[in-house]
Design a protein around this motif. Structure first.
Motif, PDB file in Angstrom:
ATOM      1  N   ILE A  78      -3.827   5.875  -2.401  1.00  0.00           N
ATOM      2  CA  ILE A  78      -3.594   4.450  -2.169  1.00  0.00           C
ATOM      3  C   ILE A  78      -4.904   3.695  -1.984  1.00  0.00           C
ATOM      4  O   ILE A  78      -4.956   2.481  -2.164  1.00  0.00           O
ATOM      5  N   SER A  79      -5.965   4.398  -1.673  1.00  0.00           N
ATOM      6  CA  SER A  79      -7.272   3.753  -1.540  1.00  0.00           C
ATOM      7  C   SER A  79      -7.817   3.308  -2.897  1.00  0.00           C
ATOM      8  O   SER A  79      -8.770   2.519  -2.948  1.00  0.00           O
ATOM      9  N   GLN A  80      -7.220   3.798  -3.994  1.00  0.00           N
ATOM     10  CA  GLN A  80      -7.666   3.410  -5.329  1.00  0.00           C
ATOM     11  C   GLN A  80      -6.628   2.590  -6.082  1.00  0.00           C
ATOM     12  O   GLN A  80      -6.983   1.809  -6.969  1.00  0.00           O
ATOM     13  N   PHE A  81      -5.343   2.721  -5.755  1.00  0.00           N
ATOM     14  CA  PHE A  81      -4.285   2.014  -6.469  1.00  0.00           C
ATOM     15  C   PHE A  81      -4.457   0.497  -6.319  1.00  0.00           C
ATOM     16  O   PHE A  81      -4.599  -0.013  -5.217  1.00  0.00           O
ATOM     17  N   LYS A  82      -4.496  -0.222  -7.443  1.00  0.00           N
ATOM     18  CA  LYS A  82      -4.659  -1.678  -7.467  1.00  0.00           C
ATOM     19  C   LYS A  82      -5.901  -2.128  -6.689  1.00  0.00           C
ATOM     20  O   LYS A  82      -5.904  -3.171  -6.042  1.00  0.00           O
ATOM     21  N   GLY A  83      -6.952  -1.306  -6.781  1.00  0.00           N
ATOM     22  CA  GLY A  83      -8.177  -1.634  -6.063  1.00  0.00           C
ATOM     23  C   GLY A  83      -8.133  -1.309  -4.588  1.00  0.00           C
ATOM     24  O   GLY A  83      -9.033  -1.688  -3.829  1.00  0.00           O
ATOM     25  N   GLY A  84      -7.078  -0.620  -4.181  1.00  0.00           N
ATOM     26  CA  GLY A  84      -6.911  -0.267  -2.777  1.00  0.00           C
ATOM     27  C   GLY A  84      -5.805  -1.086  -2.137  1.00  0.00           C
ATOM     28  O   GLY A  84      -5.873  -2.316  -2.112  1.00  0.00           O
ATOM     29  N   VAL A  85      -4.776  -0.406  -1.661  1.00  0.00           N
ATOM     30  CA  VAL A  85      -3.678  -1.093  -0.977  1.00  0.00           C
ATOM     31  C   VAL A  85      -3.595  -0.587   0.460  1.00  0.00           C
ATOM     32  O   VAL A  85      -4.058   0.506   0.777  1.00  0.00           O
ATOM     33  N   LEU A 101       3.442  -1.127   0.991  1.00  0.00           N
ATOM     34  CA  LEU A 101       2.019  -1.285   0.720  1.00  0.00           C
ATOM     35  C   LEU A 101       1.735  -2.728   0.333  1.00  0.00           C
ATOM     36  O   LEU A 101       2.571  -3.380  -0.294  1.00  0.00           O
ATOM     37  N   VAL A 102       0.552  -3.216   0.691  1.00  0.00           N
ATOM     38  CA  VAL A 102       0.161  -4.580   0.340  1.00  0.00           C
ATOM     39  C   VAL A 102      -1.201  -4.541  -0.336  1.00  0.00           C
ATOM     40  O   VAL A 102      -2.131  -3.887   0.156  1.00  0.00           O
ATOM     41  N   ASP A 103      -1.341  -5.271  -1.474  1.00  0.00           N
ATOM     42  CA  ASP A 103      -2.636  -5.315  -2.144  1.00  0.00           C
ATOM     43  C   ASP A 103      -3.442  -6.518  -1.649  1.00  0.00           C
ATOM     44  O   ASP A 103      -2.991  -7.292  -0.792  1.00  0.00           O
ATOM     45  N   ALA A 104      -4.621  -6.689  -2.198  1.00  0.00           N
ATOM     46  CA  ALA A 104      -5.532  -7.735  -1.713  1.00  0.00           C
ATOM     47  C   ALA A 104      -4.981  -9.134  -1.951  1.00  0.00           C
ATOM     48  O   ALA A 104      -5.343 -10.080  -1.239  1.00  0.00           O
ATOM     49  N   ALA A 105      -4.106  -9.285  -2.942  1.00  0.00           N
ATOM     50  CA  ALA A 105      -3.528 -10.596  -3.249  1.00  0.00           C
ATOM     51  C   ALA A 105      -2.271 -10.877  -2.441  1.00  0.00           C
ATOM     52  O   ALA A 105      -1.657 -11.935  -2.603  1.00  0.00           O
ATOM     53  N   VAL A 110       6.340  -0.646  -2.798  1.00  0.00           N
ATOM     54  CA  VAL A 110       7.046   0.249  -1.889  1.00  0.00           C
ATOM     55  C   VAL A 110       7.036   1.664  -2.458  1.00  0.00           C
ATOM     56  O   VAL A 110       7.188   1.866  -3.672  1.00  0.00           O
ATOM     57  N   LEU A 111       6.811   2.624  -1.593  1.00  0.00           N
ATOM     58  CA  LEU A 111       6.942   4.041  -1.921  1.00  0.00           C
ATOM     59  C   LEU A 111       8.252   4.530  -1.331  1.00  0.00           C
ATOM     60  O   LEU A 111       8.522   4.314  -0.143  1.00  0.00           O
ATOM     61  N   LEU A 188       8.702   7.659  -5.438  1.00  0.00           N
ATOM     62  CA  LEU A 188       8.826   6.609  -6.438  1.00  0.00           C
ATOM     63  C   LEU A 188       8.023   5.414  -5.947  1.00  0.00           C
ATOM     64  O   LEU A 188       8.188   4.971  -4.807  1.00  0.00           O
ATOM     65  N   LEU A 189       7.156   4.891  -6.797  1.00  0.00           N
ATOM     66  CA  LEU A 189       6.329   3.735  -6.473  1.00  0.00           C
ATOM     67  C   LEU A 189       6.744   2.569  -7.358  1.00  0.00           C
ATOM     68  O   LEU A 189       6.791   2.702  -8.582  1.00  0.00           O
ATOM     69  N   GLU A 190       7.044   1.415  -6.737  1.00  0.00           N
ATOM     70  CA  GLU A 190       7.432   0.250  -7.534  1.00  0.00           C
ATOM     71  C   GLU A 190       7.085  -1.044  -6.793  1.00  0.00           C
ATOM     72  O   GLU A 190       6.775  -1.034  -5.597  1.00  0.00           O
ATOM     73  N   GLU A 191       7.138  -2.147  -7.524  1.00  0.00           N
ATOM     74  CA  GLU A 191       6.916  -3.454  -6.931  1.00  0.00           C
ATOM     75  C   GLU A 191       8.069  -3.779  -5.969  1.00  0.00           C
ATOM     76  O   GLU A 191       9.220  -3.457  -6.236  1.00  0.00           O
ATOM     77  N   ARG A 192       7.740  -4.420  -4.884  1.00  0.00           N
ATOM     78  CA  ARG A 192       8.773  -4.894  -3.962  1.00  0.00           C
ATOM     79  C   ARG A 192       9.061  -6.356  -4.282  1.00  0.00           C
ATOM     80  O   ARG A 192       8.182  -7.202  -4.145  1.00  0.00           O
ATOM     81  N   PRO A 193      10.295  -6.676  -4.718  1.00  0.00           N
ATOM     82  CA  PRO A 193      10.596  -8.063  -5.090  1.00  0.00           C
ATOM     83  C   PRO A 193      10.657  -8.985  -3.881  1.00  0.00           C
ATOM     84  O   PRO A 193      11.697  -9.161  -3.251  1.00  0.00           O
ATOM     85  N   ASP A 194       9.507  -9.554  -3.558  1.00  0.00           N
ATOM     86  CA  ASP A 194       9.386 -10.467  -2.424  1.00  0.00           C
ATOM     87  C   ASP A 194       8.101 -11.257  -2.618  1.00  0.00           C
ATOM     88  O   ASP A 194       7.112 -10.728  -3.128  1.00  0.00           O
TER      89      ASP A 194
END
Length: 529
Positions: A78-85, A101-105, A110-111, A188-194
């Motif tokens: 997770i330290s590398q996914f999407k630049g780190g989450v 998980l939350v990215d910089a943006a 969600v895992l 399973l890793l996917e976007e959280r619709p929010d």
């Protein structure tokens, strides 16, 4: 023989063994980077679901072999996914372990654990019992990799969707307090619709996303909030095609879009854990399915009682959102899916699986999905019939006007008008309800001052129930109103309503419970809030 020492006593030069330790120390960061960049592991989702033939005879074959099959899975750092989450919250039901998980943006992911443990929902005294073991065993009814073929199918169908990836969560220090419970887990890793996903086409590029609770609350508060009912219908038929029976309101999120002063909600289905459910292939599980008709198995048909079971958990929501769609709307939606879900689309989607899983499931899924596609028109017709036997039509907590025009054949045209901000009447919905399909029709004005208008000539063959709700409501009987047959039932909450007497109207005094006839109360009463 005594082990060699690290340093010599004479000149402190390093011995050969020590050089190895120094070399290892120097290249460790390089090795770690190599692991984090492109390494993978080979692992099975649940080898413990393999059971004896005797056990399978009674409790089902399910997807046991698929769970036990080893597959190669990429490591997720997770330290590398999407630049780190950043992991922020543990969640999930009793069955599934979730990590947000939350990215910089500020976008959330969600895992979710692939393996489940429904026994956690039992009282503590039963969590180590035979019952708990049996419940855990029945997780094998779920295809552990089913969710990963859905995006390609949904995209072809025009249904919004998440984009799940299969990952093995690395023992990453960035997990922090969650490291102990989540590292070394198949997930399973996917976007959280929010929130804001204005760059994600599979969500409709929305700048905001609402939960069902928030979206429905807005819809009953004001006519300025409306749902994209045709997209929801398409999504529901797609659910049936996948044999995904667990589609209660929490399984949906709603993309928000503004258009000419109105806010429109478009459905985003989430959580495909129960798609392709396989339950009735054991003697005892088949018996259980008689008492649990919602436990619909993924087989070659979706007709008759299959449809009734598939909508059991979502019936209240389906009836609310699809009330004004016509039988032709249902037929067209089924036809659209049949045309879009071609053999090529199905076969290409199945290539998403790892080779070992394709070997076990591809032939079965290809045959069933193509056969079920051919049943969509009949399934849609049954779906429509089930929703239109007893119809509930709620208004809003703004001023509503319901016009009921009776027809010679016994059908009723219902129009739902509202007042917009500029005080101009706006036709929200209209539909002919036929006595051949609809046995009863209940209309709820909900909050504010509402008006019921009766007009037309005909015979009342549908049982009609009118509920004004809060504030002073009115009944307007036009001169053209001339009907025969059963009386219309009008419920008076005794709060100053203006309900004139009429020989074809049976007025009943009614004392509702607190907040029973406003929007929030209506949602609560029908398990939608």
């Amino acid at each position: 023989m005594a082990p060699s020492t690290t340093y010599s006593n004479s000149n402190s030069r390093l011995r050969p063994a020590s050089w190895w330790f120094l070399l290892l120390f120097l290249i460790q960061p390089v090795l770690a980077f190599s692991q984090r960049s492109d390494s993978s592991v080979t692992v099975s989702a649940g080898e413990h679901y393999l059971r004896s033939s005797f056990h399978r005879f009674w409790w089902g074959r399910h997807y046991r072999q698929v769970w036990a099959e080893p597959v190669e899975v990429p490591l997720l750092w997770i330290s590398q996914f999407k630049g780190g989450v950043t992991p922020v919250k543990e969640g999930g039901s009793f069955q599934t372990k979730n990590l947000r998980l939350v990215d910089a943006a500020g976008r959330e992911y969600v895992l979710r654990s692939i393996d489940k443990d429904p026994s956690k929902a039992l009282p503590k005294g039963l969590q180590k019992s035979f019952v708990a073991s049996l419940m855990r065993d029945q997780t094998s009814v779920i295809h552990p990799y089913g969710a990963f073929i859905v995006p390609a199918l949904a995209s072809a169908a025009g249904v919004y969707h998440t984009n799940p990836q299969l990952v093995y969560l690395a023992d990453d220090p960035a997990l922090g307090e969650f490291r102990k419970d989540f590292a070394h887990m198949l997930m399973l890793l996917e976007e959280r619709p929010d929130g804001n996903w204005d760059q994600l086409e599979s969500f409709g590029t929305p700048q905001d996303i609402f939960s069902s609770k928030k979206a429905f609350g807005k819809m009953v508060s004001s006519p300025l909030y409306q749902v994209d009912t045709k997209r929801y219908l398409l999504s529901r038929l797609f659910d049936m095609w996948l044999s995904d029976w667990s589609r209660r309101e929490d399984q949906w999120r709603w993309a928000v879009a503004e258009n000419k002063g109105q806010t429109h909600f478009s459905p985003i289905p989430r959580d495909r854990d129960h798609a392709f459910f396989k339950f009735n292939d054991g003697v005892l599980t088949k018996l259980v399915s008689v008492f649990k008709p919602n436990y619909q198995s993924f087989d070659k048909t979706i007709v008759g009682q299959n449809v009734k079971g598939l909508i059991r958990s979502s019936y209240q929501m389906d009836a609310y959102l699809l009330a004004y769609l016509t039988e032709e709307d249902f037929r067209q939606a089924a036809l659209e899916l049949q045309q879009k879900l071609t053999d090529q689309v199905i076969d290409q989607a199945l290539q998403t699986w790892p080779p070992q899983i394709r070997e076990l499931s591809e032939k079965e899924f290809s045959a069933k999905l193509k056969s079920r596609r051919n049943d969509l028109a009949e399934a849609a017709a049954t779906f429509y019939q089930l929703l239109n036997k007893e119809v509930l039509l709620p208004g809003t907590d703004a001023e509503d006007r319901f016009v009921l025009e009776f027809q010679a054949d016994g059908s009723v045209l219902v129009q739902h008008w509202s007042f917009e901000k500029d005080m101009q009447r706006n036709l929200l919905h209209e539909k002919f309800f036929s006595p051949a399909q609809t046995k009863s029709l209940s209309i709820y004005g909900l909050g504010e001052e509402d008006t019921f208008v009766l007009k037309g000539k005909g015979k009342t063959k549908i049982k009609l129930h009118l509920y004004g709700g809060e504030e002073t409501d009115r009944l307007q009987v036009e001169e053209t109103f001339q009907v025969s047959g059963s009386k219309i039932h009008l419920y008076d909450e005794e709060d100053g309503n203006e309900y004139p007497k009429h020989k074809k109207i049976k007025k009943k005094d009614y004392k509702p419970a607190a907040e029973e006839f406003n929007g929030a109360g209506w949602l609560l009463r029908h398990r939608l809030h």
